[in-house]
Design a protein around this motif. Structure first.
Motif, PDB file in Angstrom:
ATOM      1  N   GLU A   1      -7.077   2.376  -5.496  1.00 25.75           N
ATOM      2  CA  GLU A   1      -6.384   3.192  -4.504  1.00 25.75           C
ATOM      3  C   GLU A   1      -4.931   3.339  -4.920  1.00 25.75           C
ATOM      4  O   GLU A   1      -4.244   2.349  -5.164  1.00 25.75           O
ATOM      5  N   VAL A   2      -4.483   4.584  -5.003  1.00 25.64           N
ATOM      6  CA  VAL A   2      -3.089   4.857  -5.321  1.00 25.64           C
ATOM      7  C   VAL A   2      -2.326   4.831  -3.997  1.00 25.64           C
ATOM      8  O   VAL A   2      -2.669   5.548  -3.059  1.00 25.64           O
ATOM      9  N   VAL A   3      -1.305   3.960  -3.935  1.00 25.11           N
ATOM     10  CA  VAL A   3      -0.499   3.853  -2.717  1.00 25.11           C
ATOM     11  C   VAL A   3       0.900   4.423  -2.986  1.00 25.11           C
ATOM     12  O   VAL A   3       1.455   4.230  -4.063  1.00 25.11           O
ATOM     13  N   PRO A   4       1.435   5.160  -1.997  1.00 28.67           N
ATOM     14  CA  PRO A   4       2.777   5.728  -2.194  1.00 28.67           C
ATOM     15  C   PRO A   4       3.803   4.629  -2.425  1.00 28.67           C
ATOM     16  O   PRO A   4       3.728   3.552  -1.840  1.00 28.67           O
ATOM     17  N   LYS A   5       4.769   4.924  -3.315  1.00 34.68           N
ATOM     18  CA  LYS A   5       5.859   3.980  -3.539  1.00 34.68           C
ATOM     19  C   LYS A   5       6.701   3.920  -2.286  1.00 34.68           C
ATOM     20  O   LYS A   5       6.860   4.914  -1.577  1.00 34.68           O
ATOM     21  N   ALA A   6       7.261   2.752  -2.004  1.00 37.29           N
ATOM     22  CA  ALA A   6       8.117   2.596  -0.837  1.00 37.29           C
ATOM     23  C   ALA A   6       9.359   3.476  -1.015  1.00 37.29           C
ATOM     24  O   ALA A   6       9.947   3.523  -2.098  1.00 37.29           O
ATOM     25  N   ALA A   7       9.709   4.167   0.032  1.00 45.81           N
ATOM     26  CA  ALA A   7      10.899   5.034  -0.018  1.00 45.81           C
ATOM     27  C   ALA A   7      12.143   4.179  -0.125  1.00 45.81           C
ATOM     28  O   ALA A   7      12.264   3.129   0.505  1.00 45.81           O
TER      29      ALA A   7
ATOM     30  N   LYS B   1      -4.969  -1.850  -5.498  1.00 47.12           N
ATOM     31  CA  LYS B   1      -3.890  -0.938  -5.103  1.00 47.12           C
ATOM     32  C   LYS B   1      -2.947  -0.721  -6.287  1.00 47.12           C
ATOM     33  O   LYS B   1      -2.459  -1.671  -6.878  1.00 47.12           O
ATOM     34  N   VAL B   2      -2.713   0.556  -6.594  1.00 47.94           N
ATOM     35  CA  VAL B   2      -1.869   0.946  -7.722  1.00 47.94           C
ATOM     36  C   VAL B   2      -0.695   1.750  -7.175  1.00 47.94           C
ATOM     37  O   VAL B   2      -0.905   2.709  -6.432  1.00 47.94           O
TER      38      VAL B   2
END
Length: 131
Positions: free
Chosen positions: A120-126, A36-37
């Motif tokens: 897998e590119v994971v969205p940055k936490a808001a 996970k990136v």
């Protein structure tokens, strides 16, 4: 007549062997899984290879499938027993799984090999809204 045919076959066989390329690329790994990136974080991996053959290896080109991946490779001939590398950077801009091919062209038998960057590119936490 048999002697002529035998001589011709021998000559063709020797010619074929003399043109055989004897540089052999041996990569330590052909796939790099980053897991996970975080989105927006570029990741880089250096694929290291050894010339396991008897002739120098020249990497003539390295191609990628899109502009999100940038390759850099050894430009000088890699002598037998020595190492070279192909470094690839993936810009993890879009969320979701990725598998990016990096194709290496050289003067070895077969002419090319494909390496892979995966993960897998994971969205940055808001960030929480400030009050």
């Amino acid at each position: 007549m048999k002697v002529f045919v035998s001589a011709l076959v021998l000559l063709l066989g020797l010619t074929t062997v003399s043109f055989a390329q004897k540089g052999v690329l041996k990569f330590k790994e052909e796939t790099r899984n980053f897991g996970k990136v975080p989105q927006g974080t570029p990741v880089t991996h250096e694929f290291v290879f050894t010339n396991a053959g008897t002739d120098p290896i020249v990497l003539s080109n390295v191609t990628v499938s899109c502009g999100c991946t940038t390759p850099v490779w050894s430009k000088e001939p890699v002598m037998p027993g020595k190492t070279g590398s192909v470094k690839a950077t993936f810009n993890a801009a879009a969320a979701g799984p990725f598998s990016k091919p990096v194709t290496v062209f050289s003067n070895t038998e077969g002419g090319s090999i494909t390496l892979y960057l995966k993960g897998e590119v994971v969205p940055k936490a808001a960030k929480p809204a400030s009050k």
